[in-house]
Enzyme design. Sequence first.
Site, PDB file in Angstrom:
ATOM      1  N   PHE A   5       0.823  -1.211   0.000  1.00 44.54           N
ATOM      2  CA  PHE A   5       0.000   0.000   0.000  1.00 44.54           C
ATOM      3  C   PHE A   5       0.856   1.261   0.000  1.00 44.54           C
ATOM      4  CE2 PHE A   5      -3.327  -2.846   1.426  1.00 44.54           C
ATOM      5  CZ  PHE A   5      -4.501  -2.247   0.993  1.00 44.54           C
ATOM      6  N   ASP A   6       0.517   2.183  -0.897  1.00 44.25           N
ATOM      7  CA  ASP A   6       1.037   3.540  -0.809  1.00 44.25           C
ATOM      8  C   ASP A   6       0.440   4.178   0.443  1.00 44.25           C
ATOM      9  OD1 ASP A   6       2.183   6.025  -1.666  1.00 44.25           O
ATOM     10  OD2 ASP A   6       0.208   6.601  -2.427  1.00 44.25           O
ATOM     11  N   LEU A   7       1.012   5.287   0.883  1.00 47.73           N
ATOM     12  CA  LEU A   7       0.513   5.965   2.090  1.00 47.73           C
ATOM     13  C   LEU A   7      -0.289   7.219   1.748  1.00 47.73           C
ATOM     14  CD1 LEU A   7       0.393   6.249   5.184  1.00 47.73           C
ATOM     15  CD2 LEU A   7       2.629   7.399   5.064  1.00 47.73           C
ATOM     16  N   ASP A   8       0.379   8.252   1.247  1.00 46.70           N
ATOM     17  CA  ASP A   8      -0.284   9.528   0.948  1.00 46.70           C
ATOM     18  C   ASP A   8      -1.285   9.378  -0.188  1.00 46.70           C
ATOM     19  OD1 ASP A   8       1.292  10.701   2.858  1.00 46.70           O
ATOM     20  OD2 ASP A   8       2.711  11.598   1.450  1.00 46.70           O
TER      21      ASP A   8
END
Length: 217
Positions: A5-8
């Site tokens: 998963f990406d965060l931002d």
Amino acid sequence: MNLLFDLDGTLTDPREGIVRCIQHALVTLGYPSPDASALERFIGPPLAESFRVLLGTSDEAQIRAAIAAYRVRFSEQGIFENRLYPDVPRGLSSLRALAHNLWVVTSKPGVYARRIVEHFGLSPHFHAVYGSELSGERANKVELIRYVLEQENLSRQDVLVIGDREHDVLGARANGLGSVAVTWGYGSTAELESAKPEAIVSSMAELIEYIRCSTRR
């Protein structure tokens, strides 16, 4: 399946903090500060890439100075000018219940990413949080994802990258991985469609259903 998963723009909405810190950096260096709406497209890409565009320069010293000014504000204040997307905790719990393994893989420096994940109580969902170094090393998603695959000894056939920008999709493809783009972040429809992920979803429920169907194939 192993989910990166990406965060931002994927797990949290960091708009306020990132925009204000970019504005702070520009003003500190004597540049005019654009309106907040004009800076939204810089949420997600590596900071060096963003400041190269904003400053209109390839002068590495100037870019480093902008990043340093950004981090002065970000490390103390901007990091928590952030909010969790409402459906994220429940969605992550559902994916864990379905026996998927989860990681955070973000261009944001890992030292900040880990603080954010812990702040929002998301740490129990993830095996680990991977980010770039403060030096800028592994800020590029292609390099970062490759590093995660090596560190975790993951089989490419069982990995899916999830994010809101083309950088996530292109980073996945360069490493021979599938990807899903989410529309609730900061990548435009045109950007995401052009990047050609395996799927584009507009909610955590859609993401979970796509993953559920993919693992049945």
